[in-house]
Design a protein around this motif. Structure first.
Motif, PDB file in Angstrom:
ATOM      1  N   ASN A  25      94.049  15.099  18.286  1.00  0.00           N
ATOM      2  CA  ASN A  25      95.114  14.647  19.171  1.00  0.00           C
ATOM      3  C   ASN A  25      95.271  15.682  20.288  1.00  0.00           C
ATOM      4  O   ASN A  25      95.684  16.816  20.040  1.00  0.00           O
ATOM      5  CB  ASN A  25      96.420  14.501  18.388  1.00  0.00           C
ATOM      6  CG  ASN A  25      97.524  13.864  19.213  1.00  0.00           C
ATOM      7  OD1 ASN A  25      97.347  13.553  20.385  1.00  0.00           O
ATOM      8  ND2 ASN A  25      98.670  13.653  18.600  1.00  0.00           N
ATOM      9  N   VAL A  26      94.918  15.301  21.505  1.00  0.00           N
ATOM     10  CA  VAL A  26      94.960  16.212  22.645  1.00  0.00           C
ATOM     11  C   VAL A  26      96.257  15.994  23.415  1.00  0.00           C
ATOM     12  O   VAL A  26      96.578  14.874  23.799  1.00  0.00           O
ATOM     13  CB  VAL A  26      93.752  15.994  23.584  1.00  0.00           C
ATOM     14  CG1 VAL A  26      93.818  16.936  24.774  1.00  0.00           C
ATOM     15  CG2 VAL A  26      92.454  16.188  22.823  1.00  0.00           C
TER      16      VAL A  26
ATOM     17  N   LEU B  66      89.120  31.705  27.636  1.00  0.00           N
ATOM     18  CA  LEU B  66      89.407  30.534  28.480  1.00  0.00           C
ATOM     19  C   LEU B  66      90.902  30.247  28.616  1.00  0.00           C
ATOM     20  O   LEU B  66      91.348  29.861  29.711  1.00  0.00           O
ATOM     21  CB  LEU B  66      88.668  29.311  27.944  1.00  0.00           C
ATOM     22  CG  LEU B  66      87.204  29.184  28.373  1.00  0.00           C
ATOM     23  CD1 LEU B  66      86.565  27.959  27.751  1.00  0.00           C
ATOM     24  CD2 LEU B  66      87.073  29.122  29.890  1.00  0.00           C
ATOM     25  N   PRO B  67      91.726  30.395  27.546  1.00  0.00           N
ATOM     26  CA  PRO B  67      93.167  30.189  27.763  1.00  0.00           C
ATOM     27  C   PRO B  67      93.742  31.120  28.824  1.00  0.00           C
ATOM     28  O   PRO B  67      94.589  30.707  29.631  1.00  0.00           O
ATOM     29  CB  PRO B  67      93.771  30.465  26.380  1.00  0.00           C
ATOM     30  CG  PRO B  67      92.674  30.145  25.420  1.00  0.00           C
ATOM     31  CD  PRO B  67      91.417  30.583  26.113  1.00  0.00           C
TER      32      PRO B  67
ATOM     33  N   ILE C  44      89.988  22.915  27.397  1.00  0.00           N
ATOM     34  CA  ILE C  44      90.351  23.819  28.503  1.00  0.00           C
ATOM     35  C   ILE C  44      89.347  23.701  29.645  1.00  0.00           C
ATOM     36  O   ILE C  44      89.727  23.712  30.828  1.00  0.00           O
ATOM     37  CB  ILE C  44      90.457  25.267  27.996  1.00  0.00           C
ATOM     38  CG1 ILE C  44      91.586  25.384  26.969  1.00  0.00           C
ATOM     39  CG2 ILE C  44      90.701  26.223  29.155  1.00  0.00           C
ATOM     40  CD1 ILE C  44      91.711  26.748  26.348  1.00  0.00           C
ATOM     41  N   LEU C  45      88.056  23.579  29.324  1.00  0.00           N
ATOM     42  CA  LEU C  45      87.056  23.380  30.371  1.00  0.00           C
ATOM     43  C   LEU C  45      87.304  22.078  31.129  1.00  0.00           C
ATOM     44  O   LEU C  45      87.180  22.023  32.361  1.00  0.00           O
ATOM     45  CB  LEU C  45      85.656  23.382  29.760  1.00  0.00           C
ATOM     46  CG  LEU C  45      85.081  24.749  29.377  1.00  0.00           C
ATOM     47  CD1 LEU C  45      83.780  24.586  28.602  1.00  0.00           C
ATOM     48  CD2 LEU C  45      84.845  25.603  30.625  1.00  0.00           C
TER      49      LEU C  45
ATOM     50  N   VAL D 235      97.688  22.566  27.886  1.00  0.00           N
ATOM     51  CA  VAL D 235      96.937  21.696  26.980  1.00  0.00           C
ATOM     52  C   VAL D 235      96.943  22.317  25.584  1.00  0.00           C
ATOM     53  O   VAL D 235      97.055  23.530  25.427  1.00  0.00           O
ATOM     54  CB  VAL D 235      95.469  21.502  27.434  1.00  0.00           C
ATOM     55  CG1 VAL D 235      95.381  20.598  28.638  1.00  0.00           C
ATOM     56  CG2 VAL D 235      94.787  22.827  27.696  1.00  0.00           C
ATOM     57  N   SER D 236      96.833  21.468  24.586  1.00  0.00           N
ATOM     58  CA  SER D 236      96.687  21.925  23.206  1.00  0.00           C
ATOM     59  C   SER D 236      95.977  20.837  22.420  1.00  0.00           C
ATOM     60  O   SER D 236      95.954  19.665  22.819  1.00  0.00           O
ATOM     61  CB  SER D 236      98.044  22.253  22.571  1.00  0.00           C
ATOM     62  OG  SER D 236      98.799  21.074  22.367  1.00  0.00           O
TER      63      SER D 236
END
Length: 555
Positions: free
Chosen positions: A290-291, A120-121, A502-503, A303-304
């Motif tokens: 924590n997004v 996905l990444p 990620i989705l 994103v992480s």
């Protein structure tokens, strides 16, 4: 008599409807289907293993079909595999995406949690390349923000590092006293059972659960050496001590397992070991993550997921993850005061990124309210004399230099300044509660970064950029939580949680693309003749060229 249109549920059709005819021309599913179809198949099949000669079971569902279904589900706020499986049976848009195939909820979960976890990444990066190619993103300036999202974990089953350390200390102290008691009892039974080989007094602090289990077994075997149990008072107490050691070994093993789960963290969850306890928006302490998100214009470009509640320390992993995908770093970055730390400024400078980040004390510096009268930002520095002067003209002199190291390993130096005249100051109680007087711990490196940022944010460009941050970055999390009802994760573990993020990001970007398309179609239809002229007369106009290129791409 009112006449109605004919209604007959049992009336058949000469030809069954074609599913494609039931889907709107600009519907989101068409955007998802087209872009996923353009992805290289080699990328999507890397998570699969093939049987020899394709024998030994049913063939798997096509990964492009499953990816389309998952992205569309997250765009519609449907996150559980059972609900997705139900939509595949009932919803015409799902039927069109899946080609009328109906994988069950276990299969859907397996694709999401296993097959797509690593790819996905790269899928996300491929979509960014498409956006960049058609000038929908340019990576000149980005905005970063973070939010806490609750984990799929019981909020009452929390492991605290301080509690584990305290329990271990009390248990080892109790075991140490128990060993002393056993040694004294063993003197009375030594002729019969022999001496026990226990750890020395200095080694009790490092006892493991295996050591306690070994000591308990040693006592039990010694007491049953001749096939009879000792009837003496010492023998009874030894048997009781052996049982206590066995119970303590189980408790110590539990604490050891909890310490292993915690690793370097201060808290964790018993039901989701990767989650850390964080304060949510409603001020509630819950296990969560924590997004971090990075946005460029309307789209998410990075994103992480972090186990650290601090936004500042979570920025570096976000940049590293972004850079590892082969993407070019942005030129400018805007963020709120949660990122205004020396470590962040230093890191962005090394990466060549100009920061427009509001630091925590900026509001106090600009305010004239009474509560900020003795704020440390109001102290004036005299560089020639190396002193700070307070608002009442008291002097703070240099005392010593202190070296600091953050939890991430970042090192810095801070200078300590103290005031010796606070005891005669009438405002001492308003300024400090310390009996020794007011002191300041100052990092001049941070003060230099703050002066640069303050100057940038004072310009019209800096003010406009910082205002733009509020509706670029914060919109993402507002959409996730309010519109998509994503209030908590549905999978457990850091890797699976990252898959969900990620989705969500892919779904967000696709919905933005779907919103762009109808406007472009309408723009082109109404201005077809004007655009043909503008294409030649204003070839240097970025906006016109971008709109036409986007039309060509999407049309």
């Amino acid at each position: 008599m009112i006449k109605f249109k004919k209604y007959d549920q049992n009336e058949g059709l000469a030809l069954p409807p074609y599913l494609d005819e039931l889907i709107d021309k600009h519907h989101l599913v068409r955007v998802i289907s087209r872009l996923v179809d353009d992805l290289p198949l080699d990328l999507l099949i890397s998570g699969f293993t093939s049987n020899k000669d394709n024998q030994g079971g049913n063939q798997p569902y096509h990964p492009k079909m499953m990816l389309k279904v998952l992205i569309y589900s997250y765009s519609q706020g449907i996150y559980t595999c059972r609900q997705i499986s139900r939509q595949l049976r009932e919803n015409v848009h799902y039927m069109w995406l899946s080609g009328m195939q109906r994988p069950d909820f276990r299969t859907i979960n397996r694709y999401r949690s296993q097959y797509f976890a690593d790819i996905l990444p790269r899928v996300f990066t491929e979509i960014l390349y498409v956006l960049s190619k058609h000038q929908l993103i340019d990576m000149n300036r980005v905005f970063v923000d973070g939010t806490k999202i609750a984990a799929d974990a019981n909020k009452h089953k929390i492991i605290w590092k301080k509690n584990v350390e305290r329990y271990q200390l009390h248990l080892r102290e109790r075991v140490s006293r128990l060993f002393e008691e056993i040694e004294s009892l063993n003197l009375a039974e030594m002729k019969r059972y022999g001496a026990f080989d226990f750890p020395e007094q200095g080694e009790h602090d490092n006892l493991s659960s295996q050591d306690l289990e070994k000591a308990s077994s040693q006592i039990s075997k010694a007491l049953e050496r001749d096939g009879r149990q000792s009837k003496t008072e010492a023998g009874k107490k030894l048997r009781k001590a052996a049982r206590q050691l066995k119970e303590d070994s189980k408790k110590l093993m539990q604490y050891e397992e909890q310490s292993e789960i915690l690793c370097e963290r201060n808290s964790a969850s018993k039901t989701d070991h990767d989650a850390s306890v964080m304060k949510m928006k409603n001020e509630e302490l819950r296990p969560g993550y924590n997004v971090q998100s990075m946005t460029d214009g309307e789209f998410i470009v990075g994103v992480s997921v972090s186990q650290n509640a601090n936004d500042g320390t979570s920025l570096k992993p976000l940049i590293e993850e972004f850079e590892s995908q082969g993407l070019s770093l942005p030129k400018e970055m805007g963020a709120d005061a949660g990122y205004g730390h020396e470590e962040v400024f230093d890191y962005l400078k090394d990466k060549g990124i100009t920061s427009y980040i509001k630091y925590p004390s900026l509001q106090a510096e600009r305010s004239h309210e009474a509560k900020y009268r003795f704020h440390y930002s109001k102290y004036v520095y005299d560089q020639e004399r190396d002193i700070f002067i307070c608002p009442l003209s008291k002097e703070l002199h240099y005392d010593k230099t202190i070296e600091y190291q953050t939890s991430t390993g970042y090192r810095t130096e801070k200078r300590l300044y103290r005031c010796l005249d606070c005891h005669v100051c009438p405002c001492k109680n308003k300024c400090t509660q310390s009996e020794e007087g007011r002191s300041l711990t100052v990092s001049f490196k941070l003060r230099g970064y703050q002066a640069e940022v303050k100057e940038r944010l004072s310009t019209d460009y800096g003010l406009n950029l910082y205002r733009e941050r509020s509706f670029r970055s914060e919109t993402v999390f507002g959409d996730w939580k309010h519109n998509r009802k994503f209030s908590r994760f549905h999978l457990r573990g850091l890797n699976k949680v990252t898959t969900e993020v990620i989705l969500l990001s892919l779904a967000y970007n696709f919905r933005k693309l779907a919103g762009v398309m109808p406007g472009l179609y309408l723009f082109f239809e109404k201005n077809i003749h004007k655009l043909q002229l503008l294409w030649f007369d204003m070839a240097s106009s970025w906006k016109v060229n971008t709109q036409i290129q986007n039309y060509v791409f999407f049309g």
